[in-house]
Design a protein around this motif. Structure first.
Motif, PDB file in Angstrom:
ATOM      1  N   ILE A 269     -49.145 127.386 -29.138  1.00 44.58           N
ATOM      2  CA  ILE A 269     -48.869 126.778 -30.445  1.00 44.58           C
ATOM      3  C   ILE A 269     -47.916 127.657 -31.252  1.00 44.58           C
ATOM      4  O   ILE A 269     -46.940 127.172 -31.840  1.00 44.58           O
ATOM      5  CB  ILE A 269     -50.177 126.526 -31.235  1.00 44.58           C
ATOM      6  N   ASP A 270     -48.176 128.956 -31.282  1.00 42.86           N
ATOM      7  CA  ASP A 270     -47.301 129.877 -32.018  1.00 42.86           C
ATOM      8  C   ASP A 270     -45.873 129.833 -31.480  1.00 42.86           C
ATOM      9  O   ASP A 270     -44.918 129.782 -32.254  1.00 42.86           O
ATOM     10  CB  ASP A 270     -47.848 131.315 -31.959  1.00 42.86           C
ATOM     11  N   SER A 271     -45.741 129.840 -30.158  1.00 38.78           N
ATOM     12  CA  SER A 271     -44.386 129.836 -29.585  1.00 38.78           C
ATOM     13  C   SER A 271     -43.725 128.466 -29.747  1.00 38.78           C
ATOM     14  O   SER A 271     -42.516 128.373 -29.899  1.00 38.78           O
ATOM     15  CB  SER A 271     -44.404 130.264 -28.115  1.00 38.78           C
ATOM     16  N   PHE A 272     -44.524 127.407 -29.790  1.00 40.97           N
ATOM     17  CA  PHE A 272     -43.978 126.069 -30.035  1.00 40.97           C
ATOM     18  C   PHE A 272     -43.341 126.004 -31.422  1.00 40.97           C
ATOM     19  O   PHE A 272     -42.201 125.583 -31.581  1.00 40.97           O
ATOM     20  CB  PHE A 272     -45.081 125.016 -29.899  1.00 40.97           C
ATOM     21  N   TRP A 273     -44.079 126.446 -32.441  1.00 41.23           N
ATOM     22  CA  TRP A 273     -43.532 126.433 -33.800  1.00 41.23           C
ATOM     23  C   TRP A 273     -42.293 127.332 -33.882  1.00 41.23           C
ATOM     24  O   TRP A 273     -41.308 126.984 -34.542  1.00 41.23           O
ATOM     25  CB  TRP A 273     -44.586 126.852 -34.823  1.00 41.23           C
ATOM     26  N   ALA A 274     -42.333 128.484 -33.212  1.00 41.61           N
ATOM     27  CA  ALA A 274     -41.164 129.382 -33.216  1.00 41.61           C
ATOM     28  C   ALA A 274     -39.957 128.722 -32.565  1.00 41.61           C
ATOM     29  O   ALA A 274     -38.825 128.904 -33.029  1.00 41.61           O
ATOM     30  CB  ALA A 274     -41.508 130.683 -32.497  1.00 41.61           C
ATOM     31  N   SER A 275     -40.185 127.940 -31.512  1.00 45.86           N
ATOM     32  CA  SER A 275     -39.060 127.281 -30.837  1.00 45.86           C
ATOM     33  C   SER A 275     -38.423 126.210 -31.722  1.00 45.86           C
ATOM     34  O   SER A 275     -37.224 125.935 -31.601  1.00 45.86           O
ATOM     35  CB  SER A 275     -39.500 126.666 -29.501  1.00 45.86           C
TER      36      SER A 275
ATOM     37  N   CYS B 203     -34.677 118.969 -36.429  1.00 50.94           N
ATOM     38  CA  CYS B 203     -35.932 118.220 -36.330  1.00 50.94           C
ATOM     39  C   CYS B 203     -36.391 117.816 -37.724  1.00 50.94           C
ATOM     40  O   CYS B 203     -36.652 118.655 -38.571  1.00 50.94           O
ATOM     41  CB  CYS B 203     -36.984 119.071 -35.631  1.00 50.94           C
ATOM     42  N   LYS B 204     -36.502 116.513 -37.945  1.00 53.66           N
ATOM     43  CA  LYS B 204     -36.954 116.013 -39.234  1.00 53.66           C
ATOM     44  C   LYS B 204     -38.374 115.471 -39.181  1.00 53.66           C
ATOM     45  O   LYS B 204     -39.005 115.289 -40.206  1.00 53.66           O
ATOM     46  CB  LYS B 204     -36.008 114.919 -39.721  1.00 53.66           C
TER      47      LYS B 204
ATOM     48  N   PRO C 194     -45.959 126.125 -40.068  1.00 54.61           N
ATOM     49  CA  PRO C 194     -45.478 127.176 -40.971  1.00 54.61           C
ATOM     50  C   PRO C 194     -44.993 126.612 -42.310  1.00 54.61           C
ATOM     51  O   PRO C 194     -44.493 125.491 -42.382  1.00 54.61           O
ATOM     52  CB  PRO C 194     -44.298 127.794 -40.197  1.00 54.61           C
ATOM     53  N   SER C 195     -45.138 127.383 -43.350  1.00 52.01           N
ATOM     54  CA  SER C 195     -44.715 126.937 -44.684  1.00 52.01           C
ATOM     55  C   SER C 195     -43.209 126.667 -44.741  1.00 52.01           C
ATOM     56  O   SER C 195     -42.756 125.879 -45.558  1.00 52.01           O
ATOM     57  CB  SER C 195     -45.115 127.971 -45.741  1.00 52.01           C
ATOM     58  N   SER C 196     -42.455 127.298 -43.853  1.00 54.93           N
ATOM     59  CA  SER C 196     -41.002 127.081 -43.834  1.00 54.93           C
ATOM     60  C   SER C 196     -40.635 125.674 -43.355  1.00 54.93           C
ATOM     61  O   SER C 196     -39.488 125.268 -43.445  1.00 54.93           O
ATOM     62  CB  SER C 196     -40.316 128.123 -42.948  1.00 54.93           C
ATOM     63  N   PHE C 197     -41.606 124.918 -42.873  1.00 57.65           N
ATOM     64  CA  PHE C 197     -41.382 123.552 -42.409  1.00 57.65           C
ATOM     65  C   PHE C 197     -41.884 122.534 -43.419  1.00 57.65           C
ATOM     66  O   PHE C 197     -42.296 121.434 -43.046  1.00 57.65           O
ATOM     67  CB  PHE C 197     -42.105 123.325 -41.072  1.00 57.65           C
ATOM     68  N   GLU C 198     -41.846 122.872 -44.699  1.00 60.60           N
ATOM     69  CA  GLU C 198     -42.420 121.987 -45.721  1.00 60.60           C
ATOM     70  C   GLU C 198     -41.787 120.603 -45.730  1.00 60.60           C
ATOM     71  O   GLU C 198     -42.434 119.622 -46.097  1.00 60.60           O
ATOM     72  CB  GLU C 198     -42.331 122.621 -47.102  1.00 60.60           C
ATOM     73  N   ASP C 199     -40.511 120.468 -45.311  1.00 58.12           N
ATOM     74  CA  ASP C 199     -39.846 119.165 -45.303  1.00 58.12           C
ATOM     75  C   ASP C 199     -40.066 118.385 -44.011  1.00 58.12           C
ATOM     76  O   ASP C 199     -39.623 117.245 -43.894  1.00 58.12           O
ATOM     77  CB  ASP C 199     -38.343 119.337 -45.530  1.00 58.12           C
TER      78      ASP C 199
END
Length: 165
Positions: free
Chosen positions: A156-162, A4-5, A28-33
């Motif tokens: 929302i939390d589980s969406f970002w985790a997925s 996912c970009k 999440p910060s891990s999705f900075e790109d």
């Protein structure tokens, strides 16, 4: 993280706009790109077909009285419900997730109600996107204003985790 970009958050209704802002703020910060953009559901839904499978579109659709979507959400729902669309319309296109917002207080004719009873617009959209060959990246979410939308934050939390999986 998946391939996912880009994440497009599509809202149909005032309450849905508030929830979209909440989804965006919990990125999440891990999705900075990851590029995140927000759109109103009434803004030319056909343009969503230009996005490939490296894009996730998260629809936050509000159901109001008489099991109908808001005016904005209705534009989007009517577009995807067109009978002229081929069954493979979404093959190779964006992946999707749907979060529904409803209010079971509007269902006065029932003794007991839940979030599943007041999210018809979201259920219709989710079902139709699958019928058109769309790929769902997260289970449909259904929240109820009567319970102060307590279902939203866990979804929302589980969406970002997925998206990380």
């Amino acid at each position: 993280m998946t391939a996912c970009k880009q994440l497009i958050l599509v809202h149909g209704g005032e309450l849905a706009n508030d929830v979209v802002q909440q989804i965006e703020s919990k990125k999440p910060s891990s999705f900075e790109d990851l590029k995140v953009s927000v759109r109103n559901a009434s803004e030319r839904p056909k343009q969503l077909l230009e996005y490939g499978d490296d894009t996730v579109v998260c629809f936050v659709i509000q159901t109001i009285e008489n099991e109908n979507p808001t005016e904005d959400g209705g534009t989007c729902l009517r577009f995807f419900k067109r009978k002229t669309h081929p069954e493979d319309l979404l093959a190779g296109k964006f992946k999707f997730a749907v979060l529904g917002l409803g209010d079971s207080n509007l269902l006065l004719d029932r003794q007991t109600t839940t979030a599943k009873d007041c999210n018809q617009a979201a259920k219709q959209l989710h079902s139709r996107l699958e019928t058109l060959g769309g790929t769902c990246v997260h289970e449909i979410g259904m929240a109820d204003e009567r319970t102060e939308l307590e279902e939203v934050e866990p979804w929302i939390d589980s969406f970002w985790a997925s998206l990380k999986a």
